[in-house]
Each structure stands twice: as structure tokens, then as C-alpha cells.
Motif scaffolding. Structure first.
Motif: not given
Ligand code: KG4
Ligand code: ZN
Length: 503
Positions: A279, A302, A330-331, A342, A433, A437, A439, A466
Motif C-alpha cells: 500500500h 484491516g 466505515f464499514d 463496503p 490503503g 480513497a 476524498p 487492493d
Molecule cells: O486496502 P483495502 O482495499 O483492503 C484492505 O487491505 O483492508 O481497504 C478496504 C477498505 C474498506 O474498509 C473500505 O470501506 C475502505 O477501504 N474504503 C473507504 C473508501 N473507499 C474504500 N473508506 C473511506 N472512504 C472511502 N471513499
């Protein structure tokens, strides 16, 4: 690095002794070097580095069966820090492996920090101390060993030095099966991501058993597609990189086992990558001008961690979450509001329409004086708020809850990130991570860092969640440092970034 490497000759000894005498407190004598040169061809290799007709360094190794011992590496004071020592060492290693050595060892003074770093960056691992080994100062020797080496590993390290390496990377730590082909760590030839989100969303989160099964189903096709899109076959590859932790153990095992199988079948060296390192390295892929030292905030489903990176491959975790990860929060809040999985993308979209000041949620550990985070209290506060409002028969504004929750997360993260960057005196900061994403988080950090003259790096959206391209970029760096995985390597659900490099 314009030095050329050739075999040492008797005629080089005057110059070799000059460098030797200037480099070591108890230098080798002419007799010792002459004696060594007589053994060349019988398990000894002695090389010199020459520039403009002048010897500027030399190195020797002794091979005993399947082990080799580096005897001496020295570079003229005026030519140090230009990669001459590394060039000599890699040539020596190649010659030793060609003579049948599988593992290579050496001793180095505990105080020889530059030498220790050079050896570490060539894949040597510090395995013990030999007390009082150096008779002149009584200094201890650090004993270093490589893992089992193949000729392909050494040529892969050299290709990575030149940036001509082509790495196939595999990622399967959570709910995406991904593969990518990358040249020189920055030129993306392909990046394929097969997301399983549809299979998990109906359960409101990632179901580990389903993740493992879906990885098994997808991995062959995903890797094939990455190779095909890149227009390369196994013969064009330099190495295979694979995420071996942290993550869901059953999911990691699928990628690791497949990568091991490919490595065994093709003879390509295997390097292991830490998912969080991947990441962080997404930032390097997006902007190759990124150089350590920097501080990174890794926020994913995670993990939530602030990491100081003083040099490539060395990670010091300054603090992390004591309970929920940022993405997890967030989830969970999204699930509470019935917004599906998600949650991050939905919450951040809703937050745009809400008022962040409408509800006052707690900023846990904002003033704790540490770099640790705690997010479960915030999640509970959101749950309590929603229940109280519902019980009182009042409408709950989802946009306001989303905006106020997001603001509480961001306030704490920005304040700790700024303090970490300032305390470590870095001029660069990386966000990494899935939650990168978001904003609002990107904007808030960008403003906070740039107002303090700290350059902010954040990957484009596609590289935040990921993917295997980031693993390939991290794999390139691992390759340069000789971080090879052996076939008995295991996946580690709790792999720690700090265990990668010493200092
Ligand atoms: O890094 P990732 O794809 O997977 C892990 O390694 O965990 O992160 C996924 C996480 C999810 O919990 C998702 O809700 C969060 O990233 N996520 C966000 C946004 N887009 C994805 N959290 C807050 N705001 C976003 N726009
Ligand atoms: Zn991730």
C-alpha cells in the motif's frame, strides 16, 4: 558505477595493499594475498574493480562445498558510496554460486554500519555474534548468512539494480485476487484485479472461507490474464513477488502456494511482500520522485498505522489502532445505517450532503500523546446516537451522521499524522490503503501537510484499494535487497512491517 570487474592478479597487489592498509586496523599482508591468489581455481575467487586503469576496490571469497565465506571486501576511500562494493559483492556471489555454493556467510565488525547495510541490502541476514572476534579492538563480529541462493536470484538482483527486471506480482490477502506485471518497479505492463465484493456484500463483510474458495477459483485465470495483457511469458520474467501477510490466512495461502508452484516450475526467484508495504509503495508507483525519509499513514479495512520510513525497506511503526481499523469503522457504521458493504465509498458520498458539525462525535485519543488510534468508541457513539434518536421518534439524517462520523475520524488522523511528520522532520508524507480513497481525508491531509511545507503523496483511487501493481513495485525493492522467500516460507496473518529491515 563505471568500474569494471576482473580477476585479481599478482601485479595488482601494490595497489591492493595500499587500499587494504588504509581500510583496516589489522590489514592483510602481501604474503596473505599472494597465498590466496595461488588458490584461485581451487575454491577461491578474487576480483578487483578497476576504473580508468586504476584498481579502486577488491573482494575475495572462499568456497567450501555448498558454503562460501566472503573473506574481504574493500573499496578505496575516494570511491566509496558509488556502488563499487555492491558490484564486487554481487559478482563474487555469482561466482561462488556457480562453483556450487548454496549459502554464503561473512563476519563484519559490529561498528561497521555501512558495511552491515551493504550486506543486508544484498540479502545477508544477521544471525549471531562472535564475541571479541577482532583482536585489535576486541570488537564483536556480526555473523551474516544468505538463504539458499540460485544463479537466477543473483542475476535478478542485478537486473533490479539496472531497472530492467520484469516482476509478476500476486496479491490475495483479502477479497481481491490480483496479478500485475511491472518493469523496473514503475513501468506497469498490466494490472488485473478480480474483486469478490459481490460474494461478500450480502453478508455485510468479508467471509474468510468464501474468500479462500474464490481466490482458488480465480487465481489461474487472473495470472494468465496479467501475463497476456503485458504480452510476456514466464521466460521474460525476472522474479515473482507475492503478498505473504498480513491478511486472512486462508486467503494469503492461496496466493503464496500458487506463487511457490510457479517459482518451482519456472526456476524464477520468489520475493515476499508485506501487504502494507505494498500500500505504501503504491505512492512510489504513482510518483517515482518519492524518496525516504517519509512518514506514511496506512488506513485500510484491516489496518490503521502511522509508519516512519527512514530508508527503503526499513519501517518503524509509530502507532496503530488499538481496536477497529479505519476502514472497518466505515464499514460498521454503513452496516448500522443499512447502507451495504463496503461502507467507505457510500459514507464518503453521503457525507458530501451532510453537515459535519450537526452531531458532536468523540475524537478518541486525539490528545493521548501517542500515535495510537482507537475507533471502536466512535463506532459505539454512532450506534448510541442512532438508537437514541430512533427511540425518541426523531428522523436520523444519514448524511449528517456520515459527515459527522467522517469528520471525527479525519480530525484525529490528521492531527496525529501532522505531529508524526513534524516530530520526525520529514519533508514528505504518504497516504495509503483503501481509506486513502476518501476524498475528505485526502483534502484535509493535503492542506495540513502543504501548509507546513511537507510534500503530500497520495495514490490515484485505483491504486488505493487492493491491487497487485503496488505489490510488484514493493517486490522490485525487495528484489534489489535480496529479500528472497524460500520454499518453506509461510503466510503470516499478523506479519509486522517492522520485522522487514533492521537498522
Ligand atoms: O486496502 P483495502 O482495499 O483492503 C484492505 O487491505 O483492508 O481497504 C478496504 C477498505 C474498506 O474498509 C473500505 O470501506 C475502505 O477501504 N474504503 C473507504 C473508501 N473507499 C474504500 N473508506 C473511506 N472512504 C472511502 N471513499
Ligand atoms: Zn489492503
Amino acid at each position: 558505477m563505471s568500474a569494471s570487474i576482473r580477476e585479481m592478479r599478482q601485479a595488482d597487489l601494490d595497489r591492493v595493499l595500499q587500499i587494504e592498509d588504509a581500510s583496516f586496523p589489522t590489514p592483510w599482508t602481501r604474503f596473505m594475498f599472494s597465498d590466496e591468489l595461488k588458490r584461485v581455481g581451487a575454491g577461491r575467487v578474487w576480483l578487483v574493480a578497476e576504473k580508468d586503469g586504476v584498481v579502486i576496490g577488491y573482494a575475495g571469497i572462499a568456497v567450501f562445498g555448498d558454503e562460501a565465506h566472503v573473506m574481504n571486501v574493500a573499496v578505496d576511500a575516494g570511491s566509496r558510496r558509488c556502488g563499487v562494493g555492491r558490484d564486487l559483492l554481487l559478482h563474487l556471489m555469482a561466482e561462488a554460486v556457480a562453483l556450487g555454493a548454496a549459502r554464503i556467510t561473512l563476519e563484519v565488525r559490529t561498528g561497521g554500519r555501512e558495511a552491515r547495510r551493504m550486506y543486508r541490502n544484498a540479502g545477508f541476514i544477521e544471525e549471531g555474534l562472535r564475541p571479541g572476534y577482532y583482536s585489535d579492538t576486541g570488537e564483536d563480529a556480526v555473523i551474516m548468512w544468505t538463504g539458499t541462493l540460485t544463479p537466477a536470484m543473483i542475476s535478478a538482483m542485478r537486473a533490479a539494480d539496472e531497472g530492467s527486471d520484469v516482476v509478476l506480482a500476486i496479491e490475495s490477502s483479502c477479497d481481491e485476487t490480483a496479478a500485475s506485471v511491472m518493469r523496473g518497479g514503475i513501468e506497469q505492463l498490466s494490472s488485473v484485479v478480480a474483486s469478490q465484493i459481490d460474494f461478500h456484500s450480502r453478508f455485510g463483510g468479508v467471509v474468510p472461507e468464501i474468500a479462500s474458495r474464490k481466490h482458488t477459483e480465480a487465481i489461474v485465470a487472473v495470472v494468465d490474464e496479467a501475463l497476456e495483457q503485458a504480452g510476456v511469458g514466464f521466460a521474460d520474467l525476472t522474479a515473482i513477488a507475492v503478498t505473504y501477510g498480513p491478511g486472512l490466512i486462508g486467503a494469503l495461502v492461496v496466493g503464496l502456494a500458487y506463487a511457490k508452484g510457479l517459482s518451482l516450475g519456472t526456476g524464477l526467484p520468489l520475493v515476499g511482500v508485506d501487504h502494507l508495504e505494498g500500500h505504501i509503495l503504491a505512492n512510489r508507483l504513482a510518483d517515482p520522485s518519492l524518496e525516504p525519509p517519509f512518514v506514511a499513514l496506512v488506513v485500510s479495512g484491516g489496518h490503521t498505522a502511522l509508519v516512519h520510513v527512514p530508508e527503503w525497506g526499513v519501517y518503524h511503526t509509530l502507532g496503530q489502532t488499538l481496536d477497529d481499523a479505519a476502514g472497518e469503522a466505515f464499514d460498521k457504521v454503513a452496516k448500522l445505517l443499512g447502507l451495504g458493504y463496503p461502507g467507505g465509498p457510500v459514507i464518503s458520498r453521503l457525507a458530501l450532503e451532510g453537515d459535519p458539525h450537526a452531531i458532536e462525535f468523540p475524537r478518541a485519543m486525539m490528545y493521548s500523546g501517542t500515535y495510537d488510534f482507537s475507533l471502536s468508541g466512535l463506532k459505539t457513539a454512532v450506534i448510541n446516537y442512532v438508537h437514541t434518536e430512533q427511540q425518541a421518534g426523531r428522523d436520523v439524517s444519514h448524511p449528517d451522521v456520515a459527515a459527522a462520523f467522517q469528520a471525527a475520524v479525519i480530525d484525529v488522523q490528521v492531527s496525529k499524522a501532522v505531529r508524526a511528520a513534524e516530530e520526525h522532520g520529514v519533508r514528505a508524507f504518504c497516504l495509503a490503503g483503501g481509506v486513502a480513497a476518501n476524498p475528505a481525508l485526502r483534502d484535509a491531509l493535503q492542506r495540513a501537510m502543504e501548509s507546513r511545507g511537507i510534500k503530500m503523496f497520495v495514490p490515484p483511487m485505483l491504486l488505493c484499494t487492493d491491487n497487485a501493481a503496488m505489490i510488484a513495485t514493493a517486490g522490485h525493492l525487495r528484489l534489489r535487497r535480496g529479500g528472497f522467500l524460500q520454499f518453506d516460507a509461510e503466510a503470516h496473518a499478523d506479519l509486522s512491517l517492522d520485522s522487514i529491515g533492521g537498522n
